[in-house]
Design a protein around this motif. Structure first.
Motif, PDB file in Angstrom:
ATOM      1  N   ALA A 219      30.888  -6.170   8.519  1.00  0.00           N
ATOM      2  CA  ALA A 219      29.461  -6.263   8.837  1.00  0.00           C
ATOM      3  C   ALA A 219      29.320  -6.814  10.257  1.00  0.00           C
ATOM      4  O   ALA A 219      29.943  -7.810  10.607  1.00  0.00           O
ATOM      5  CB  ALA A 219      28.745  -7.170   7.845  1.00  0.00           C
ATOM      6  N   MET A 220      28.510  -6.151  11.062  1.00  0.00           N
ATOM      7  CA  MET A 220      28.331  -6.550  12.461  1.00  0.00           C
ATOM      8  C   MET A 220      27.155  -7.519  12.562  1.00  0.00           C
ATOM      9  O   MET A 220      26.020  -7.130  12.775  1.00  0.00           O
ATOM     10  CB  MET A 220      28.108  -5.320  13.333  1.00  0.00           C
ATOM     11  N   ASN A 221      27.455  -8.803  12.387  1.00  0.00           N
ATOM     12  CA  ASN A 221      26.416  -9.831  12.503  1.00  0.00           C
ATOM     13  C   ASN A 221      26.159 -10.101  13.978  1.00  0.00           C
ATOM     14  O   ASN A 221      27.028 -10.603  14.689  1.00  0.00           O
ATOM     15  CB  ASN A 221      26.852 -11.112  11.804  1.00  0.00           C
ATOM     16  N   THR A 222      24.968  -9.754  14.446  1.00  0.00           N
ATOM     17  CA  THR A 222      24.657  -9.859  15.868  1.00  0.00           C
ATOM     18  C   THR A 222      24.177 -11.258  16.237  1.00  0.00           C
ATOM     19  O   THR A 222      23.864 -12.081  15.378  1.00  0.00           O
ATOM     20  CB  THR A 222      23.569  -8.848  16.258  1.00  0.00           C
ATOM     21  N   HIS A 223      24.097 -11.496  17.545  1.00  0.00           N
ATOM     22  CA  HIS A 223      23.571 -12.780  18.018  1.00  0.00           C
ATOM     23  C   HIS A 223      22.130 -12.978  17.553  1.00  0.00           C
ATOM     24  O   HIS A 223      21.720 -14.100  17.233  1.00  0.00           O
ATOM     25  CB  HIS A 223      23.680 -12.861  19.538  1.00  0.00           C
ATOM     26  N   GLY A 224      21.353 -11.890  17.495  1.00  0.00           N
ATOM     27  CA  GLY A 224      19.994 -11.996  16.987  1.00  0.00           C
ATOM     28  C   GLY A 224      19.960 -12.351  15.516  1.00  0.00           C
ATOM     29  O   GLY A 224      19.148 -13.187  15.077  1.00  0.00           O
ATOM     30  N   ASN A 225      20.845 -11.732  14.711  1.00  0.00           N
ATOM     31  CA  ASN A 225      20.948 -12.082  13.285  1.00  0.00           C
ATOM     32  C   ASN A 225      21.309 -13.558  13.121  1.00  0.00           C
ATOM     33  O   ASN A 225      20.705 -14.280  12.313  1.00  0.00           O
ATOM     34  CB  ASN A 225      22.048 -11.256  12.607  1.00  0.00           C
ATOM     35  N   LEU A 350      23.180 -11.949   1.422  1.00  0.00           N
ATOM     36  CA  LEU A 350      24.432 -11.209   1.451  1.00  0.00           C
ATOM     37  C   LEU A 350      25.054 -11.337   2.835  1.00  0.00           C
ATOM     38  O   LEU A 350      24.405 -11.788   3.789  1.00  0.00           O
ATOM     39  CB  LEU A 350      24.181  -9.727   1.139  1.00  0.00           C
ATOM     40  N   THR A 351      26.293 -10.905   2.953  1.00  0.00           N
ATOM     41  CA  THR A 351      26.916 -10.829   4.266  1.00  0.00           C
ATOM     42  C   THR A 351      26.045 -10.003   5.202  1.00  0.00           C
ATOM     43  O   THR A 351      25.859 -10.332   6.369  1.00  0.00           O
ATOM     44  CB  THR A 351      28.318 -10.198   4.151  1.00  0.00           C
ATOM     45  N   GLU A 352      25.483  -8.923   4.647  1.00  0.00           N
ATOM     46  CA  GLU A 352      24.680  -8.008   5.465  1.00  0.00           C
ATOM     47  C   GLU A 352      23.308  -8.560   5.819  1.00  0.00           C
ATOM     48  O   GLU A 352      22.608  -7.987   6.662  1.00  0.00           O
ATOM     49  CB  GLU A 352      24.519  -6.662   4.734  1.00  0.00           C
ATOM     50  N   GLY A 428      17.314   3.608   7.870  1.00  0.00           N
ATOM     51  CA  GLY A 428      16.125   3.101   8.550  1.00  0.00           C
ATOM     52  C   GLY A 428      16.178   1.633   8.872  1.00  0.00           C
ATOM     53  O   GLY A 428      15.155   1.034   9.241  1.00  0.00           O
ATOM     54  N   GLY A 429      17.354   0.997   8.729  1.00  0.00           N
ATOM     55  CA  GLY A 429      17.488  -0.421   9.034  1.00  0.00           C
ATOM     56  C   GLY A 429      17.199  -1.349   7.876  1.00  0.00           C
ATOM     57  O   GLY A 429      17.302  -2.569   8.020  1.00  0.00           O
ATOM     58  N   SER A 430      16.828  -0.795   6.721  1.00  0.00           N
ATOM     59  CA  SER A 430      16.591  -1.614   5.527  1.00  0.00           C
ATOM     60  C   SER A 430      17.849  -1.641   4.674  1.00  0.00           C
ATOM     61  O   SER A 430      18.466  -0.593   4.441  1.00  0.00           O
ATOM     62  CB  SER A 430      15.425  -1.052   4.710  1.00  0.00           C
ATOM     63  N   LEU A 431      18.230  -2.814   4.201  1.00  0.00           N
ATOM     64  CA  LEU A 431      19.450  -2.959   3.430  1.00  0.00           C
ATOM     65  C   LEU A 431      19.212  -2.670   1.950  1.00  0.00           C
ATOM     66  O   LEU A 431      18.439  -3.355   1.285  1.00  0.00           O
ATOM     67  CB  LEU A 431      20.009  -4.373   3.575  1.00  0.00           C
TER      68      LEU A 431
END
Length: 550
Positions: A219-225, A350-352, A428-431
């Motif tokens: 999972a790509m956890n970004t700086h914004g996340n 979640l991780t995501e 669409g960006g929704s998990l």
């Protein structure tokens, strides 16, 4: 569709809790710099019986970053961290960011096959690991990966007590061809790396999850996340620099990364670490350092209640407690409150979702579903919208059960190098979480089942196929099917059903030992039942539900 702002009844629990938040920055490294500047001589990490100041954390992470850059690390390169809950984890993560890299967190319980899989998938060129983990696991793996430099460190560093409960290994073992991390940082001490900044879409770290489709995905956890949910924890749980964070969750896990490390980096609250969780030692550390806040799996709190040295006042400093990662029995919450006088708030993510998407607000108790006895996981946190959808993607009204779908600034942008899996899980960006639940008419959410067959053992995710593949390696196994079954301590545990090849015999304990040698400790089956035939449909599909019902 439900977001926090749709809950007019919530202010009765906390009049100060806002409906939306805006982090001070989208750059986790800028967040760290602001905290260091605010209190350089304050404690950043308290490790067993010693402390590291923010100034020392800054200097050590500067040194690590400078050395990485001198070694040729480039922007966006991955650095894997294969560590327990030790100060080097925090120092390393900040140093990786200062060097422009991406941190890859790896479960220290992973064995050779699993470590190889994650190093290969991430393409990490650098590995930071404990000396013992290098000796026992990594030494036989790294040669076949892209790793060109291995730094090793010891859990014995930064403390003096050498408590055998926390440090059963009391020796230093330098692996051939490795670089001592402390010596490397000392060599580059006083150097400062060039300034680097990040956008909200830049990747801060890769956290691996089996998700709902089997093989591990980064999972790509970004700086914004990361910054959003660090500030979300700060505001939701009312954590400030006056608090002390108790690090009971594994730091490689998304809970440890956000609810421990980056929450501390965001607020300036000291982070208490002690290598590995051991209940009686944990009680003493709580009494010594007086932590005020923590998040951990419910098994942590069960263990604290049953520690031989636990007393009524042992956890009195912990006034802000949340638990996530595994279902929480309401009876356990009551028992903990009866033992220590402290309420455990549920939290879910979640991780995501980079840790929380839902939480029980401070100051109030979560309701219990009368039909199932399930404790609510809370309501959507700030800026977060949650839907309950049926199999056709239609939104369901309150009270009806469907898949939980989450949209918000904490949701990752996808999986590392896995476009198809990203499209399936995040349209669409929704998990689409794969968790099944419902929302009641007051906006409380409940998890009632899993859409897929993933097993949640004490907060750790286990994919049945992985366990089955190992069982099939045994010469006597003809068929194997793995399911999750209820467990009083772990919430759910792994059980295997096997049928044997004609003319062979094997004891269930032998199969348990066989898998234990080949898998992380949380994955191997605690129970094995031998059947004449594993139940299947006419098309050959294993009837997992029938096995669970047994």
């Amino acid at each position: 569709m439900a977001g926090y702002a749709d809950r007019p009844w919530l202010p009765r629990y906390d009049d100060d809790l806002p409906h939306d938040i805006t982090p001070d920055t989208d750059d986790a490294l800028a967040m760290v710099a602001a905290t260091i500047a605010a209190n350089p001589d304050g404690d950043a990490i308290r490790y067993v019986d010693s402390a590291i100041t923010w100034r020392e954390l800054d200097e050590l992470s500067d040194a690590f970053a400078s050395g990485l850059l001198a070694d040729g690390l480039s922007s966006g390169d991955r650095v894997a961290m294969y560590l327990q809950n030790v100060p080097w984890f925090v120092i390393g993560m900040v140093g990786i960011w200062k060097a422009g890299g991406i941190a890859v967190s790896i479960n220290p319980m992973n064995r050779e096959r699993e470590l190889n899989e994650l190093l290969t998938d991430s393409g990490a060129s650098v590995l930071v690991c404990l000396e013992t983990l290098y000796r026992d696991v990594a030494a036989s793996v790294v040669g076949g990966t892209a790793v060109t430099r291995v730094f090793t460190c010891s859990e014995l560093e930064f403390q003096t007590g050498n408590d055998p409960r926390l440090f059963p290994n009391q020796e230093r073992i330098r692996g051939e061809g490795t670089t001592d991390l402390a010596a490397f940082c000392e060599e580059h001490r006083g150097q400062k790396p060039p300034a680097v900044s990040y956008t909200r879409d830049d990747i801060a770290f890769l956290t691996y999850t089996s998700g709902t489709t089997g093989p591990p995905k980064g999972a790509m956890n970004t700086h914004g996340n990361v910054t959003f949910n660090s500030f979300a924890y700060r505001e939701w749980c009312h954590v400030s620099s006056d608090d002390v964070v108790l690090g009971v969750a594994p730091l490689f896990h998304i809970t440890g990364l956000i609810a421990h490390i980056t929450l501390s980096l965001c607020t300036g609250a000291p982070l208490v670490l002690f290598h590995r969780f051991e209940p009686s030692a944990a009680i003493e550390i709580i009494e010594r350092h007086r932590p005020t806040f923590t998040v951990g799996a419910i098994t942590v709190f069960i263990a604290l209640m049953n520690a031989p040295n636990a007393s009524e006042g042992s956890c009195e400093s912990l006034t802000k407690i949340w638990s996530g990662g595994a279902p929480i029995p309401p009876s356990t919450v009551k028992a903990f409150q009866s033992t220590f006088g402290r309420y455990i708030h549920n939290i879910y993510g979640l991780t995501e979702t980079t840790s929380p998407s839902h939480g029980v607000p401070p100051g109030g108790d979560a309701p219990v579903d009368e039909a199932s006895g399930a404790l609510s996981v809370g309501v959507p946190i700030f800026n977060t919208v949650v839907q309950i959808l049926d199999d056709d993607g239609k939104e369901l009204p309150a009270g009806e059960v469907g898949e939980i779908v989450t949209t918000g600034p904490q949701v990752v942008k996808g999986y590392w190098n896995k476009a198809e899996e990203t499209a399936n899980a995040l349209p669409g960006g929704s998990l689409h979480t794969g968790d099944v639940g419902y929302m009641d008419d007051r906006g409380w959410f409940y998890i009632v089942d899993r859409k897929k067959d993933q097993i949640n053992a004490g907060g750790y995710k286990v994919w049945p196929r992985e366990v089955e593949d190992i069982l099939y390696e045994h010469e006597a196994v003809r068929e194997a099917a793995v399911v999750g079954v209820p467990d009083e301590y772990r919430g759910e545990t792994v059980k295997a059903f096997v049928s044997l090849k004609s003319g062979t015999t094997v004891d269930p304990d032998e199969l348990i030992a066989f898998t234990k040698e080949r898998m992380a400790a949380y994955k191997y089956p605690r129970q094995v039942e031998i059947l004449d035939e594993v139940p299947k449909t006419v098309t050959g599909k294993v009837l997992r539900r029938e096995l669970r019902d047994r």
